[in-house]
Design a protein around this motif. Structure first.
Motif, PDB file in Angstrom:
ATOM      1  N   GLN A 290       0.734  -1.255  -0.017  1.00  0.00           N
ATOM      2  CA  GLN A 290       0.120  -0.111   0.062  1.00  0.00           C
ATOM      3  C   GLN A 290       0.852   1.332   0.096  1.00  0.00           C
ATOM      4  O   GLN A 290       0.729   2.306  -0.809  1.00  0.00           O
ATOM      5  CB  GLN A 290      -0.971  -0.038   1.160  1.00  0.00           C
ATOM      6  N   ASP A 291       2.167   1.073   0.717  1.00  0.00           N
ATOM      7  CA  ASP A 291       2.902   2.428   0.839  1.00  0.00           C
ATOM      8  C   ASP A 291       3.337   2.464  -0.829  1.00  0.00           C
ATOM      9  O   ASP A 291       3.577   3.627  -1.130  1.00  0.00           O
ATOM     10  CB  ASP A 291       3.951   2.201   1.907  1.00  0.00           C
ATOM     11  N   GLU A 292       3.844   1.485  -1.396  1.00  0.00           N
ATOM     12  CA  GLU A 292       4.458   1.408  -2.339  1.00  0.00           C
ATOM     13  C   GLU A 292       3.288   1.979  -3.651  1.00  0.00           C
ATOM     14  O   GLU A 292       3.733   2.690  -4.535  1.00  0.00           O
ATOM     15  CB  GLU A 292       5.013   0.185  -3.029  1.00  0.00           C
ATOM     16  N   ALA A 293       2.149   1.610  -3.318  1.00  0.00           N
ATOM     17  CA  ALA A 293       0.998   2.084  -4.183  1.00  0.00           C
ATOM     18  C   ALA A 293       0.865   3.593  -4.108  1.00  0.00           C
ATOM     19  O   ALA A 293       0.411   4.517  -5.063  1.00  0.00           O
ATOM     20  CB  ALA A 293      -0.275   1.411  -3.833  1.00  0.00           C
ATOM     21  N   LEU A 294       0.808   4.039  -2.885  1.00  0.00           N
ATOM     22  CA  LEU A 294       0.882   5.596  -2.882  1.00  0.00           C
ATOM     23  C   LEU A 294       1.911   6.412  -3.750  1.00  0.00           C
ATOM     24  O   LEU A 294       1.540   7.295  -4.148  1.00  0.00           O
ATOM     25  CB  LEU A 294       0.594   5.902  -1.276  1.00  0.00           C
ATOM     26  N   ILE A 295       2.943   5.868  -3.107  1.00  0.00           N
ATOM     27  CA  ILE A 295       4.133   6.238  -4.099  1.00  0.00           C
ATOM     28  C   ILE A 295       3.986   6.403  -5.751  1.00  0.00           C
ATOM     29  O   ILE A 295       4.194   7.391  -6.111  1.00  0.00           O
ATOM     30  CB  ILE A 295       5.440   5.664  -3.600  1.00  0.00           C
ATOM     31  N   ASN A 296       3.628   5.261  -6.200  1.00  0.00           N
ATOM     32  CA  ASN A 296       3.310   5.460  -7.607  1.00  0.00           C
ATOM     33  C   ASN A 296       2.165   6.006  -7.907  1.00  0.00           C
ATOM     34  O   ASN A 296       2.059   6.381  -9.166  1.00  0.00           O
ATOM     35  CB  ASN A 296       3.248   3.725  -7.964  1.00  0.00           C
ATOM     36  N   ALA A 297       1.163   6.279  -7.067  1.00  0.00           N
ATOM     37  CA  ALA A 297       0.053   6.792  -7.444  1.00  0.00           C
ATOM     38  C   ALA A 297       0.354   8.617  -7.737  1.00  0.00           C
ATOM     39  O   ALA A 297      -0.120   9.206  -8.635  1.00  0.00           O
ATOM     40  CB  ALA A 297      -1.172   6.911  -6.295  1.00  0.00           C
ATOM     41  N   GLY A 298       1.432   8.918  -6.931  1.00  0.00           N
ATOM     42  CA  GLY A 298       1.820  10.494  -7.304  1.00  0.00           C
ATOM     43  C   GLY A 298       2.446  10.209  -8.709  1.00  0.00           C
ATOM     44  O   GLY A 298       2.305  11.474  -9.473  1.00  0.00           O
ATOM     45  N   ARG A 299       3.249   9.293  -8.965  1.00  0.00           N
ATOM     46  CA  ARG A 299       3.869   9.367 -10.255  1.00  0.00           C
ATOM     47  C   ARG A 299       2.704   9.292 -11.444  1.00  0.00           C
ATOM     48  O   ARG A 299       2.848   9.883 -12.574  1.00  0.00           O
ATOM     49  CB  ARG A 299       4.965   8.260 -10.484  1.00  0.00           C
ATOM     50  N   THR A 300       1.615   8.378 -11.230  1.00  0.00           N
ATOM     51  CA  THR A 300       0.764   8.280 -12.176  1.00  0.00           C
ATOM     52  C   THR A 300      -0.255   9.912 -12.266  1.00  0.00           C
ATOM     53  O   THR A 300      -0.225   9.885 -13.510  1.00  0.00           O
ATOM     54  CB  THR A 300      -0.449   7.140 -11.538  1.00  0.00           C
ATOM     55  N   GLN A 301      -0.349  10.420 -11.357  1.00  0.00           N
ATOM     56  CA  GLN A 301      -0.911  11.905 -11.444  1.00  0.00           C
ATOM     57  C   GLN A 301      -0.061  12.708 -12.196  1.00  0.00           C
ATOM     58  O   GLN A 301      -0.631  13.500 -13.066  1.00  0.00           O
ATOM     59  CB  GLN A 301      -0.860  12.512 -10.220  1.00  0.00           C
ATOM     60  N   GLN A 302       1.109  12.626 -12.170  1.00  0.00           N
ATOM     61  CA  GLN A 302       2.036  13.600 -12.779  1.00  0.00           C
ATOM     62  C   GLN A 302       1.991  13.009 -14.281  1.00  0.00           C
ATOM     63  O   GLN A 302       1.711  14.001 -15.334  1.00  0.00           O
ATOM     64  CB  GLN A 302       3.695  13.519 -12.499  1.00  0.00           C
ATOM     65  N   THR A 303       1.906  11.732 -14.774  1.00  0.00           N
ATOM     66  CA  THR A 303       1.904  11.535 -16.013  1.00  0.00           C
ATOM     67  C   THR A 303       0.531  11.809 -16.633  1.00  0.00           C
ATOM     68  O   THR A 303       0.330  12.241 -17.930  1.00  0.00           O
ATOM     69  CB  THR A 303       2.269  10.011 -16.373  1.00  0.00           C
ATOM     70  N   GLN A 304      -0.472  11.686 -15.734  1.00  0.00           N
ATOM     71  CA  GLN A 304      -1.741  12.152 -16.199  1.00  0.00           C
ATOM     72  C   GLN A 304      -2.029  13.440 -16.561  1.00  0.00           C
ATOM     73  O   GLN A 304      -2.741  13.767 -17.338  1.00  0.00           O
ATOM     74  CB  GLN A 304      -2.875  11.621 -15.112  1.00  0.00           C
ATOM     75  N   ALA A 305      -1.284  14.300 -15.764  1.00  0.00           N
ATOM     76  CA  ALA A 305      -1.548  15.706 -16.137  1.00  0.00           C
ATOM     77  C   ALA A 305      -0.708  15.907 -17.444  1.00  0.00           C
ATOM     78  O   ALA A 305      -1.257  16.750 -18.086  1.00  0.00           O
ATOM     79  CB  ALA A 305      -0.797  16.570 -14.953  1.00  0.00           C
ATOM     80  N   SER A 306       0.465  15.525 -17.555  1.00  0.00           N
ATOM     81  CA  SER A 306       1.005  15.666 -18.636  1.00  0.00           C
ATOM     82  C   SER A 306       0.282  15.172 -20.166  1.00  0.00           C
ATOM     83  O   SER A 306      -0.072  15.812 -21.032  1.00  0.00           O
ATOM     84  CB  SER A 306       2.368  14.979 -18.746  1.00  0.00           C
ATOM     85  N   GLU A 307      -0.658  13.918 -19.989  1.00  0.00           N
ATOM     86  CA  GLU A 307      -1.244  13.517 -20.849  1.00  0.00           C
ATOM     87  C   GLU A 307      -2.581  14.270 -21.134  1.00  0.00           C
ATOM     88  O   GLU A 307      -2.933  14.891 -22.439  1.00  0.00           O
ATOM     89  CB  GLU A 307      -2.016  12.050 -20.445  1.00  0.00           C
ATOM     90  N   LYS A 308      -3.176  14.929 -19.884  1.00  0.00           N
ATOM     91  CA  LYS A 308      -4.138  15.994 -20.036  1.00  0.00           C
ATOM     92  C   LYS A 308      -4.009  17.138 -20.716  1.00  0.00           C
ATOM     93  O   LYS A 308      -4.580  17.637 -21.809  1.00  0.00           O
ATOM     94  CB  LYS A 308      -4.720  16.539 -18.835  1.00  0.00           C
ATOM     95  N   THR A 309      -2.614  17.519 -20.601  1.00  0.00           N
ATOM     96  CA  THR A 309      -2.370  18.755 -21.413  1.00  0.00           C
ATOM     97  C   THR A 309      -2.065  18.283 -23.027  1.00  0.00           C
ATOM     98  O   THR A 309      -2.559  19.092 -23.448  1.00  0.00           O
ATOM     99  CB  THR A 309      -0.860  19.255 -20.856  1.00  0.00           C
ATOM    100  N   VAL A 310      -1.516  17.342 -22.978  1.00  0.00           N
ATOM    101  CA  VAL A 310      -1.431  17.013 -24.823  1.00  0.00           C
ATOM    102  C   VAL A 310      -2.847  16.681 -25.180  1.00  0.00           C
ATOM    103  O   VAL A 310      -3.187  17.136 -26.311  1.00  0.00           O
ATOM    104  CB  VAL A 310      -0.619  15.782 -24.851  1.00  0.00           C
ATOM    105  N   VAL A 311      -3.758  16.161 -24.534  1.00  0.00           N
ATOM    106  CA  VAL A 311      -5.039  15.950 -24.936  1.00  0.00           C
ATOM    107  C   VAL A 311      -5.928  17.205 -25.310  1.00  0.00           C
ATOM    108  O   VAL A 311      -6.352  17.217 -26.292  1.00  0.00           O
ATOM    109  CB  VAL A 311      -5.905  15.055 -24.062  1.00  0.00           C
TER     110      VAL A 311
END
Length: 489
Positions: A290-311
Motif C-alpha cells: 500500500q505504501d508503494e502504491a501511494l508513491i506510484n499513484a503520485g507518479r501516475t498523477q504527474q503522467t496523467q497531468a502531462s497527458e491531459k495537457t497534450v489531450v
C-alpha cells in the motif's frame, strides 16, 4: 339616386291642373304668373247671388281637393332607388416579382398589359455585383482551406506526444494497479499464505472433529462407569455384580481418552497460533504494498497531468479542424448557390404567370437594384374585382350581397350583373366636397380576359323601391351642396 360625381339630370316641372273652359275662372296660384289678359280690379265673388253659378266655389274646392289627393297618391307610388357610381376593375391578388440577386436590369422582355406564362422571362440582369461577391468568397474559401491544411499538419506532432504521455500514464497506472491489487487483492505471495492458512484451518477442523469424537467416547466411558456404580450399589455393596477388572478397564480407557483430548486441544492451539502468524505476514505485506502504491499513484498523477495537457492541445486542434471544415463546406455550398443564382438571375422569370400590371418598366432599366427589391406585379385576371367608390350620402343604400349592374364605356361589352361581397369604410374627399365613406367590391368573371385591369366602368347599385316623394327629396338633397351654406353635412 345618382352619385355626387355623376352628371345632374333636370327636374320635371310641377304638375298643374287646368280647369275646363266652361268653369268660372279660378284664382291664380301664388306661385303661378298672372295671365296677360286678366282685367284689373277686384275679382267677382263666388258668393255673389247675381253670379251665373252660385255653387261654383264648391265645385272649384272639390276640384282642388281632387288634385291634391291625386298628387298625394302619385307621391306614394314606389319607384326604384338605384344609385350610379364610378368604378374600376382591379385584380384580386397581384403576385409580386422581386430581384433574386443584386444587379442592374439591362432589358425588359415584357410590357404593361402583356400576359406572361408561368416561369416566363421578364428581364435581362447584369450581375456585376454578384460576380464581385463570388470572387471575394472564393478568396475567403482559399484562406480557409490553407488554415485547414496547417491544422492537419499539426496533428501528427501532437499525436506522437499524446502517444508518449499515454504510454507513460498506462505504465504508471499498470504499476499502481499491481500494487493496489497486492494491497487489496490476491497476489502470489498472499495466495501462498492464504493457501497455507487454509491447510491450517483444515487441520484445525480435523482436530476439532477428532476432539469431538474423543469427547463423545470419553462421555460414553463416564456413563458406563456411572452405570456400573449404580448396578453394584443396587446389588448390596458387598457382593459386586460387576467385577473390578471390568471397572478398572473402563477407568483406564477413561484416562486414555482424557489424555487424547488434552493432546488434541494443545494441537488446536498450536495450529491457531500458526494461523495468526500467517495473518500477520499477510498484513505486513499488504501494508508495504500500500505504501508503494501511494508513491506510484503520485507518479501516475504527474503522467496523467502531462497527458491531459497534450489531450487538450489535440482536442483544440480537432475542434479547429471541425470548425474550419464546416467553414469550407459552408463556403463551397454558398459559392455553389451563388454560381447557380448568377446563372438563373441573368434572366429574371416570374412564378405563377399572369397579366403585367406595373407601368413604366423602362424607368428601372439601367438602375442598380437590390436583392428582394420589387420589380413588377402580375395578376390572374380571370376574375376581377369591381371597386366602387360610394359617396357619403348614398352609403346607407349599399348592402352586402346587393345587386349591381356594370356598364362599360367601350361598346360591345353589354351589361354585367354581380353582387357586392365586401364593404370597407374609408375617408376621402371627392370633387363635390363629400367624404366618401364606402369602398364596395363585387366579383366580375373574366374567363376570356375580355376586360383589362384598372379599366373604368359605370356601376348601377340596385336599391329597394321607395315612395316618389322620398326619391324627389333625395334627388334635391344630392344636387344641392348644403355644406356650403352651413346646412347639413
Amino acid at each position: 339616386m345618382t352619385s355626387s360625381d355623376s352628371q345632374p339630370t333636370k327636374f320635371t316641372a310641377p304638375l298643374k291642373v287646368v280647369p275646363p273652359q266652361r268653369q268660372a275662372p279660378v284664382a291664380p296660384s301664388p306661385t303661378a304668373p298672372a295671365p296677360q289678359d286678366t282685367p284689373k280690379g277686384p275679382m267677382p265673388s263666388t258668393l255673389d247671388p247675381n253670379s251665373e253659378d252660385p255653387f261654383g266655389w264648391v265645385k272649384q274646392s272639390l276640384k282642388i281637393g281632387a288634385v291634391c289627393v291625386a298628387v298625394g297618391a302619385i307621391s306614394l307610388i314606389p319607384v326604384p332607388n338605384n344609385i350610379n357610381v364610378g368604378g374600376s376593375l382591379e385584380p384580386k391578388k397581384p403576385d409580386p416579382v422581386y430581384m433574386q440577386v443584386p444587379g442592374t436590369i439591362t432589358e425588359f422582355l415584357v410590357e404593361q398589359g402583356e400576359y406572361i406564362d408561368p416561369q416566363g422571362a421578364i428581364a435581362r440582369v447584369d450581375t456585376t455585383d454578384l460576380d464581385q461577391e463570388i470572387i471575394t468568397k472564393e478568396q475567403r474559401l482559399e484562406e480557409q482551406k490553407r488554415q485547414y491544411t496547417q491544422a492537419i499538419q499539426r496533428l501528427p506532432v501532437l499525436d506522437s506526444r499524446l502517444m508518449e504521455t499515454q504510454l507513460a500514464t498506462q505504465t504508471a497506472q499498470t504499476q499502481t494497479a499491481i500494487l493496489a491489487q497486492r494491497a487489496t487483492g490476491e497476489p502470489p505471495e498472499i495466495s501462498r499464505l492464504e493457501h497455507e492458512k487454509n491447510r491450517i484451518r483444515q487441520r484445525i477442523q480435523g482436530s476439532h472433529a477428532q476432539l469431538m469424537e474423543l469427547q463423545k467416547q470419553y462421555n460414553s466411558t463416564i456413563k458406563i462407569l456411572t452405570d456400573y456404580a449404580e448396578v453394584n450399589q443396587k446389588g448390596g455393596g458387598e457382593n459386586s455384580v460387576i467385577g473390578g477388572n471390568l471397572i478398572h478397564q473402563q477407568e483406564l480407557q477413561k484416562s486414555n481418552f482424557q489424555m487424547l483430548i488434552n493432546g488434541k486441544r494443545s494441537e488446536i492451539l498450536e495450529l491457531q497460533n500458526e494461523l495468526d502468524v500467517k495473518d500477520a505476514e499477510i498484513h505486513a505485506l499488504r501494508n508495504n504494498w500500500q505504501d508503494e502504491a501511494l508513491i506510484n499513484a503520485g507518479r501516475t498523477q504527474q503522467t496523467q497531468a502531462s497527458e491531459k495537457t497534450v489531450v487538450r492541445e489535440y482536442q483544440a486542434v480537432e475542434r479547429e479542424l471541425i470548425h474550419l471544415q464546416q467553414l469550407v463546406l459552408a463556403s463551397e455550398s454558398e459559392l455553389k448557390e451563388l454560381h447557380e443564382k448568377r446563372e438563373e438571375s441573368r434572366t429574371l422569370t416570374t412564378g405563377k404567370g399572369g397579366w403585367v400590371l406595373t407601368e413604366n418598366l423602362n424607368e428601372m432599366r439601367g438602375r442598380k437594384m437590390q436583392q428582394n427589391e420589387l420589380i413588377l406585379e402580375v395578376a390572374d385576371i380571370n376574375n376581377l374585382d369591381v371597386v366602387m367608390q360610394v359617396p357619403q350620402v348614398d352609403s346607407p343604400l349599399v348592402k352586402t350581397d346587393g345587386l349591381i349592374k356594370v356598364r362599360f364605356r367601350d361598346a360591345g361589352h353589354g351589361v354585367h350583373t354581380s353582387r357586392i361581397y365586401d364593404i370597407q369604410i374609408t375617408f376621402q374627399t371627392d370633387k363635390t366636397e363629400q367624404k366618401q365613406l364606402l369602398i364596395a367590391r363585387a366579383n366580375l368573371d373574366n374567363p376570356n380576359q375580355t376586360f383589362r385591369p384598372y379599366q373604368e366602368v359605370s356601376v348601377e347599385i340596385i336599391g329597394e323601391k321607395i315612395p316618389l316623394y322620398r326619391k324627389v327629396g333625395l334627388e334635391i338633397r344630392n344636387r344641392i351642396n348644403w355644406g356650403k351654406y352651413g346646412i347639413g353635412a
